[in-house]
Design an enzyme around this catalytic site. Structure first.
Site, PDB file in Angstrom:
ATOM      1  CG  ASP A  51      -1.860   1.156   1.298  1.00 42.21           C
ATOM      2  OD1 ASP A  51      -1.694   2.115   0.515  1.00 42.21           O
ATOM      3  OD2 ASP A  51      -2.778   1.112   2.140  1.00 42.21           O
ATOM      4  CG  ASN A  68      -0.281   1.334 -12.416  1.00 43.25           C
ATOM      5  OD1 ASN A  68      -0.641   1.853 -13.472  1.00 43.25           O
ATOM      6  ND2 ASN A  68      -1.123   0.666 -11.639  1.00 43.25           N
ATOM      7  CB  ALA A  97      -6.979  17.281  -6.150  1.00 42.99           C
ATOM      8  CE1 TYR A  98      -5.139  10.914 -11.604  1.00 44.02           C
ATOM      9  CE2 TYR A  98      -5.312  12.253 -13.586  1.00 44.02           C
ATOM     10  CZ  TYR A  98      -4.976  11.060 -12.969  1.00 44.02           C
ATOM     11  OH  TYR A  98      -4.475  10.021 -13.722  1.00 44.02           O
ATOM     12  CB  VAL A 153      -6.612   3.411 -20.385  1.00 43.01           C
ATOM     13  CG1 VAL A 153      -6.726   1.897 -20.411  1.00 43.01           C
ATOM     14  CG2 VAL A 153      -5.302   3.853 -21.050  1.00 43.01           C
TER      15      VAL A 153
HETATM   16  N1  LIG Z   1      -7.020   5.244 -17.186  1.00 40.60           N
HETATM   17  C1  LIG Z   1      -6.540   6.343 -17.788  1.00 40.60           C
HETATM   18  O1  LIG Z   1      -7.096   6.812 -18.813  1.00 40.60           O
HETATM   19  C2  LIG Z   1      -5.312   7.023 -17.264  1.00 40.60           C
HETATM   20  C3  LIG Z   1      -4.865   8.169 -17.922  1.00 40.60           C
HETATM   21  C4  LIG Z   1      -3.711   8.814 -17.478  1.00 40.60           C
HETATM   22  C5  LIG Z   1      -3.021   8.289 -16.398  1.00 40.60           C
HETATM   23  N2  LIG Z   1      -3.487   7.169 -15.756  1.00 40.60           N
HETATM   24  C6  LIG Z   1      -2.685   6.677 -14.629  1.00 40.60           C
HETATM   25  O2  LIG Z   1      -2.403   5.296 -14.851  1.00 40.60           O
HETATM   26  C7  LIG Z   1      -2.318   4.613 -13.594  1.00 40.60           C
HETATM   27  C8  LIG Z   1      -3.283   3.441 -13.572  1.00 40.60           C
HETATM   28  O3  LIG Z   1      -4.608   3.950 -13.740  1.00 40.60           O
HETATM   29  P1  LIG Z   1      -5.867   3.008 -14.013  1.00 40.60           P
HETATM   30  O4  LIG Z   1      -6.725   3.751 -14.968  1.00 40.60           O
HETATM   31  O5  LIG Z   1      -5.437   1.626 -14.308  1.00 40.60           O
HETATM   32  O6  LIG Z   1      -6.586   3.090 -12.567  1.00 40.60           O
HETATM   33  P2  LIG Z   1      -7.469   2.029 -11.778  1.00 40.60           P
HETATM   34  O7  LIG Z   1      -8.136   1.084 -12.699  1.00 40.60           O
HETATM   35  O8  LIG Z   1      -8.303   2.845 -10.839  1.00 40.60           O
HETATM   36  O9  LIG Z   1      -6.370   1.209 -10.937  1.00 40.60           O
HETATM   37  C9  LIG Z   1      -5.617   1.870  -9.985  1.00 40.60           C
HETATM   38  C10 LIG Z   1      -4.780   0.854  -9.232  1.00 40.60           C
HETATM   39  O10 LIG Z   1      -4.064   1.547  -8.208  1.00 40.60           O
HETATM   40  C11 LIG Z   1      -4.305   0.879  -6.973  1.00 40.60           C
HETATM   41  N3  LIG Z   1      -4.145   1.760  -5.824  1.00 40.60           N
HETATM   42  C12 LIG Z   1      -4.839   2.864  -5.477  1.00 40.60           C
HETATM   43  N4  LIG Z   1      -4.372   3.341  -4.312  1.00 40.60           N
HETATM   44  C13 LIG Z   1      -3.368   2.525  -3.916  1.00 40.60           C
HETATM   45  C14 LIG Z   1      -2.498   2.483  -2.797  1.00 40.60           C
HETATM   46  N5  LIG Z   1      -2.580   3.375  -1.807  1.00 40.60           N
HETATM   47  N6  LIG Z   1      -1.563   1.519  -2.748  1.00 40.60           N
HETATM   48  C15 LIG Z   1      -1.457   0.587  -3.726  1.00 40.60           C
HETATM   49  N7  LIG Z   1      -2.279   0.540  -4.773  1.00 40.60           N
HETATM   50  C16 LIG Z   1      -3.215   1.503  -4.868  1.00 40.60           C
HETATM   51  C17 LIG Z   1      -5.712   0.340  -7.118  1.00 40.60           C
HETATM   52  O11 LIG Z   1      -5.955  -0.658  -6.137  1.00 40.60           O
HETATM   53  P3  LIG Z   1      -7.443  -1.018  -5.599  1.00 40.60           P
HETATM   54  O12 LIG Z   1      -8.045  -1.969  -6.600  1.00 40.60           O
HETATM   55  O13 LIG Z   1      -7.163  -1.637  -4.275  1.00 40.60           O
HETATM   56  O14 LIG Z   1      -8.213   0.273  -5.523  1.00 40.60           O
HETATM   57  C18 LIG Z   1      -5.633  -0.205  -8.528  1.00 40.60           C
HETATM   58  O15 LIG Z   1      -4.938  -1.423  -8.540  1.00 40.60           O
HETATM   59  C19 LIG Z   1      -2.614   5.669 -12.533  1.00 40.60           C
HETATM   60  O16 LIG Z   1      -1.393   6.217 -12.089  1.00 40.60           O
HETATM   61  C20 LIG Z   1      -3.398   6.718 -13.294  1.00 40.60           C
HETATM   62  O17 LIG Z   1      -3.332   7.983 -12.685  1.00 40.60           O
HETATM   63  C21 LIG Z   1      -4.607   6.529 -16.155  1.00 40.60           C
END
Ligand SMILES: NC(=O)c1ccc[n+]([C@@H]2O[C@H](COP(=O)([O-])OP(=O)(O)OC[C@H]3O[C@@H](n4cnc5c(N)ncnc54)[C@H](OP(=O)(O)O)[C@@H]3O)[C@@H](O)[C@H]2O)c1
Length: 281
Positions: free
Chosen positions: A59, A86, A188-189, A225
């Site tokens: 975490d 990530n 904030a993001y 994504v």
């Molecule tokens: N999706 C997009 O379009 C997009 C665009 C730009 C950047 N990003 C970046 O890409 C990365 C992945 O995004 P995603 O879209 O795959 O998000 P997601 O589906 O919400 O997955 C986020 C992951 O991070 C984990 N997480 C959250 N807080 C945590 C903590 N304190 N410790 C450990 N794990 C934690 C979540 O675990 P839980 O399942 O336990 O919640 C989940 O496994 C992020 O950094 C995001 O900001 C995404």
């Protein structure tokens, strides 16, 4: 034995990065997750596909968890070769929590969580290690409206401590509801991801002075994504979102570029200071 680690690997882009590393990385892959049940379920899914990831709880919002993981890797392997930061959170537009609370939680996980993970694990990095910080299109400097603030972020001598102070200043102004007039904008993001991108540049400057040769870190925008974070509105699959992060995680020894760059989903370097901000992939 080489070792790779992905944070937040139980779902979304992190899951696809872990899968891609299992397929392409010559070593052991740790899919980590804050929740053990969700993490082990993801491991089972990859094992069904004939892959062989390992699991450890991590975490990034919990110092004890970070230190436990650091001690485990140090004891078992003595080093680390790939780290993909990530894990992150994002409030939905419809979230009802006060903005100050959203700001505090978002910056704590997305910026300070990554910072603390790096502080703990960087001493374990072996020569030629690769670090990938998941940023975002939201992590482009031009997403911060205030010119004076932007100047602080681009100072080539900015330290980690000064950057962390800037992040704290944002949270304080969000709590007082003065963030917009102070030039921070209203996301904030955005601030957390601009922080992660700026942190990446500072980290590479330190790597360049490190006695371990060829340490490389890049900040990556994975694209828009289809994940829980975007409420499944992004057009890219998680495999497509994993392409640029995997590219940066697997950069060959001695790579000249990218090193300490802001990388778009098409794997190209983007000018973080002047832009333009490219369109989505
Ligand atoms: N999706 C997009 O379009 C997009 C665009 C730009 C950047 N990003 C970046 O890409 C990365 C992945 O995004 P995603 O879209 O795959 O998000 P997601 O589906 O919400 O997955 C986020 C992951 O991070 C984990 N997480 C959250 N807080 C945590 C903590 N304190 N410790 C450990 N794990 C934690 C979540 O675990 P839980 O399942 O336990 O919640 C989940 O496994 C992020 O950094 C995001 O900001 C995404």
């Amino acid at each position: 034995m080489k070792v790779a680690v992905v944070t937040g690997g139980n779902k979304g882009i992190g899951f696809a990065i872990a899968r891609g590393l299992c397929e392409k990385f010559d070593g052991t892959v740790y899919l980590t997750a804050r929740d053990e049940t969700r993490g082990l379920k993801a491991i089972e899914e990859l094992k069904k596909n004939g892959l062989n990831p390992k699991f450890h709880q991590l975490d990034i919002d919990n110092l004890e968890s970070i230190q436990r993981f650091r001690d485990y890797i140090k004891e078992k392997y003595g080093g680390l070769d790939v780290l993909v930061n990530n894990a992150a959170i994002a409030y939905k537009n419809a979230a009802t929590e006060p903005f100050g609370e959203q700001a505090e939680n978002t910056v704590r996980v997305n910026y300070f969580g990554v910072l603390e993970t790096c502080k703990a694990l960087f001493p374990l990095l072996r020569p030629r290690a690769r670090v990938v910080n998941l940023s975002s299109s939201a992590g482009h400097l031009l997403r911060i409206p205030g010119e004076n603030l932007r100047k602080k972020f681009v100072d080539p001598n900015l330290t980690e401590e000064q950057l962390s102070e800037l992040m704290k200043e944002f949270v304080e102004s969000a709590k007082k509801n003065t963030h917009s007039e102070e030039g921070w904008g209203n996301s904030a993001y955005v601030v957390s991801k601009v922080g992660v991108t700026a942190l990446t540049f500072i980290q590479q400057r330190k790597f360049d002075c490190d006695e371990r040769p060829d340490l490389v870190v890049n900040a990556v925008h994975p694209g828009y994504v289809d994940t829980d974070m975007t409420s499944h509105k992004g057009p890219l699959t998680i495999e497509e979102g994993a392409v640029a992060p995997l590219h940066c995680a697997l950069l060959p020894p001695g790579v000249k570029s990218p090193r300490g760059k802001y990388i778009w989903c098409d794997k190209k370097e983007v000018d973080w200071i002047s832009g333009p901000v490219p369109s989505q992939c």
